[in-house]
Design an enzyme around this catalytic site. Structure first.
Site, PDB file in Angstrom:
ATOM      1  N   ASN A   9       0.872  -1.181   0.000  1.00 10.32           N
ATOM      2  CA  ASN A   9       0.000   0.000   0.000  1.00 10.32           C
ATOM      3  C   ASN A   9       0.910   1.231   0.000  1.00 10.32           C
ATOM      4  OD1 ASN A   9      -1.787   2.057   0.570  1.00 10.32           O
ATOM      5  ND2 ASN A   9      -2.183   1.421   2.685  1.00 10.32           N
ATOM      6  N   TRP A  10       0.988   1.896  -1.149  1.00  7.33           N
ATOM      7  CA  TRP A  10       1.940   3.007  -1.286  1.00  7.33           C
ATOM      8  C   TRP A  10       1.409   4.319  -0.718  1.00  7.33           C
ATOM      9  CZ3 TRP A  10       4.098   2.102  -6.987  1.00  7.33           C
ATOM     10  CH2 TRP A  10       4.752   0.868  -7.002  1.00  7.33           C
ATOM     11  N   LYS A  11       0.170   4.303  -0.261  1.00  3.99           N
ATOM     12  CA  LYS A  11      -0.445   5.501   0.354  1.00  3.99           C
ATOM     13  C   LYS A  11      -0.238   6.731  -0.533  1.00  3.99           C
ATOM     14  CE  LYS A  11       0.278   3.392   4.819  1.00  3.99           C
ATOM     15  NZ  LYS A  11       0.230   3.534   6.254  1.00  3.99           N
ATOM     16  N   HIS A  95      -9.268   1.100   5.288  1.00  2.00           N
ATOM     17  CA  HIS A  95      -7.964   1.235   5.957  1.00  2.00           C
ATOM     18  C   HIS A  95      -8.141   2.146   7.168  1.00  2.00           C
ATOM     19  CE1 HIS A  95      -3.809   2.413   6.684  1.00  2.00           C
ATOM     20  NE2 HIS A  95      -3.465   1.337   6.015  1.00  2.00           N
ATOM     21  N   GLU A  97      -6.546   4.545   8.184  1.00  2.00           N
ATOM     22  CA  GLU A  97      -6.395   5.979   7.877  1.00  2.00           C
ATOM     23  C   GLU A  97      -7.673   6.541   7.256  1.00  2.00           C
ATOM     24  OE1 GLU A  97      -2.718   5.481   5.733  1.00  2.00           O
ATOM     25  OE2 GLU A  97      -1.780   4.888   7.616  1.00  2.00           O
ATOM     26  N   GLU A 167      -5.223  -5.253  10.826  1.00  2.00           N
ATOM     27  CA  GLU A 167      -4.192  -4.232  10.988  1.00  2.00           C
ATOM     28  C   GLU A 167      -4.395  -3.515  12.317  1.00  2.00           C
ATOM     29  OE1 GLU A 167      -2.320  -3.143   7.034  1.00  2.00           O
ATOM     30  OE2 GLU A 167      -3.944  -1.727   7.348  1.00  2.00           O
ATOM     31  N   GLY A 173       2.683   1.915  10.808  1.00  2.00           N
ATOM     32  CA  GLY A 173       3.617   3.029  10.637  1.00  2.00           C
ATOM     33  C   GLY A 173       4.344   3.412  11.918  1.00  2.00           C
ATOM     34  N   SER A 213       3.609  -2.565  10.322  1.00  2.00           N
ATOM     35  CA  SER A 213       5.075  -2.579  10.428  1.00  2.00           C
ATOM     36  C   SER A 213       5.703  -3.911  10.030  1.00  2.00           C
ATOM     37  CB  SER A 213       5.522  -2.151  11.828  1.00  2.00           C
ATOM     38  OG  SER A 213       5.095  -0.822  12.082  1.00  2.00           O
ATOM     39  N   GLY A 234       2.811  -1.153   4.335  1.00  2.22           N
ATOM     40  CA  GLY A 234       2.899   0.266   3.993  1.00  2.22           C
ATOM     41  C   GLY A 234       4.352   0.637   3.753  1.00  2.22           C
ATOM     42  N   GLY A 235       5.007   1.154   4.804  1.00  3.47           N
ATOM     43  CA  GLY A 235       6.361   1.692   4.688  1.00  3.47           C
ATOM     44  C   GLY A 235       7.340   0.836   3.905  1.00  3.47           C
TER      45      GLY A 235
HETATM   46  C1  PEP Z   1      -0.604  -0.048   6.163  1.00  7.49           C
HETATM   47  O1  PEP Z   1      -0.611   1.094   5.784  1.00  7.49           O
HETATM   48  O2  PEP Z   1      -1.545  -0.793   5.837  1.00  7.49           O
HETATM   49  C2  PEP Z   1       0.506  -0.509   6.982  1.00  7.49           C
HETATM   50  C3  PEP Z   1       0.421  -1.682   7.535  1.00  7.49           C
HETATM   51  O3  PEP Z   1       1.576   0.336   7.105  1.00  7.49           O
HETATM   52  P1  PEP Z   1       3.024  -0.025   7.736  1.00  7.49           P
HETATM   53  O4  PEP Z   1       3.471  -1.292   7.081  1.00  7.49           O
HETATM   54  O5  PEP Z   1       3.895   1.133   7.376  1.00  7.49           O
HETATM   55  O6  PEP Z   1       2.825  -0.191   9.195  1.00  7.49           O
END
Ligand code: PEP
Length: 251
Positions: A9-11, A95, A97, A167, A173, A213, A234-235
């Site tokens: 997920n590149w956000k 999500h 966010e 999640e 993050g 993470s 994500g990251g």
């Molecule tokens: C996400 O945005 O779905 C996520 C899990 O981010 P991260 O891997 O950065 O925690």
């Protein structure tokens, strides 16, 4: 055995040029596997580029969100058909966010989920508790409310297409990761809710991803668990090398 799904997920990161470069690096490093599928969810503005870049690879492309109606006067929204016609096969819904900054409710997420399913787009629906909720021993209650809330909007005939991503909000993050045991416990709970709601066969077939993470340092342990059917990342998905290493943990 359920196939794993490794989703990036590149956000709101990567310009179109950067997205094309990252997708190209990932496509060069992944030839396909019978153990795991790979999915990239770039920003809407780069979906076309990424679809073109991964065209000859086994990589899937998805949206990070979509509107709740087929079309209409909804400034700034993207319809499921727009995603489908660009070449998307998946869409991330609900999500944390989106829940936090755009006030998305379980009912709205369920409505989007039903619409995506009705048009042939595979939804990845995110659920997860906040830190205070976990500390107050409310994880089960929160997960149950979210899973039952969104799925109440979905036709029985289409539930087998749904992917759920667990999640925990406190792990997204933040660098903090749920331990494999913590993740497995909630995955089992989600599967139990699915079994109560539908049946054993549907529950056994449900793909449940872990997100929060996930990185090369913990991906072997997390993805080594039979209950963890993949990861939403994500990251670490913004780095070709890290993402490819996580893929290798699943394959
Ligand atoms: C996400 O945005 O779905 C996520 C899990 O981010 P991260 O891997 O950065 O925690």
């Amino acid at each position: 055995m359920r196939k794993k799904l490794i989703a990036g997920n590149w956000k709101m990161y990567k310009t179109d040029e950067e997205a094309g470069r990252l997708a190209s690096g990932i496509a060069d490093g992944f030839d396909g596997s019978d153990k795991a599928d790979v999915l990239l969810c770039p920003p809407f503005t780069s979906i076309k580029t990424v679809v073109e870049v991964v065209e000859d690879s086994p990589i899937f492309v998805g949206g990070q969100n979509m509107g709740w109606e087929k079309e209409g006067a909804f400034t700034g929204e993207i319809s499921p058909e727009m995603l489908l016609t660009l070449g998307c096969e998946y869409v991330i819904l609900g999500h944390s966010e989106r829940r936090q900054y755009f006030s998305e409710s379980d009912q709205l997420i369920g409505k989007k989920c039903q619409l995506a399913l009705s048009l042939g787009l595979k939804p990845i629906v995110c659920v997860g508790e906040q830190l205070e909720e976990r500390e107050a021993d409310k994880t089960e209650e929160i997960i149950r409310t979210q899973v039952e809330g969104f799925s109440a909007e979905v036709d029985y005939s289409r539930v087998e297409e749904i992917v759920i991503a667990y999640e925990p909000v406190w792990a997204i993050g933040t660098g903090k990761t749920a331990t494999p045991d913590q993740a497995v416990e909630v995955h089992k709970l989600i599967r139990k809710i699915w079994k109560e709601k539908y049946d054993k066969q549907i529950a056994d077939g449900l793909q449940i991803l872990y997100g929060g993470s996930v990185k090369p340092e913990n991906s072997d342990d997390l993805l080594g668990e039979e209950e963890i059917d993949g990861a939403l990342i994500g990251g670490a998905s913004l780095s070709k090398d890290k993402f490819l290493k996580i893929i290798s943990s699943a394959t």
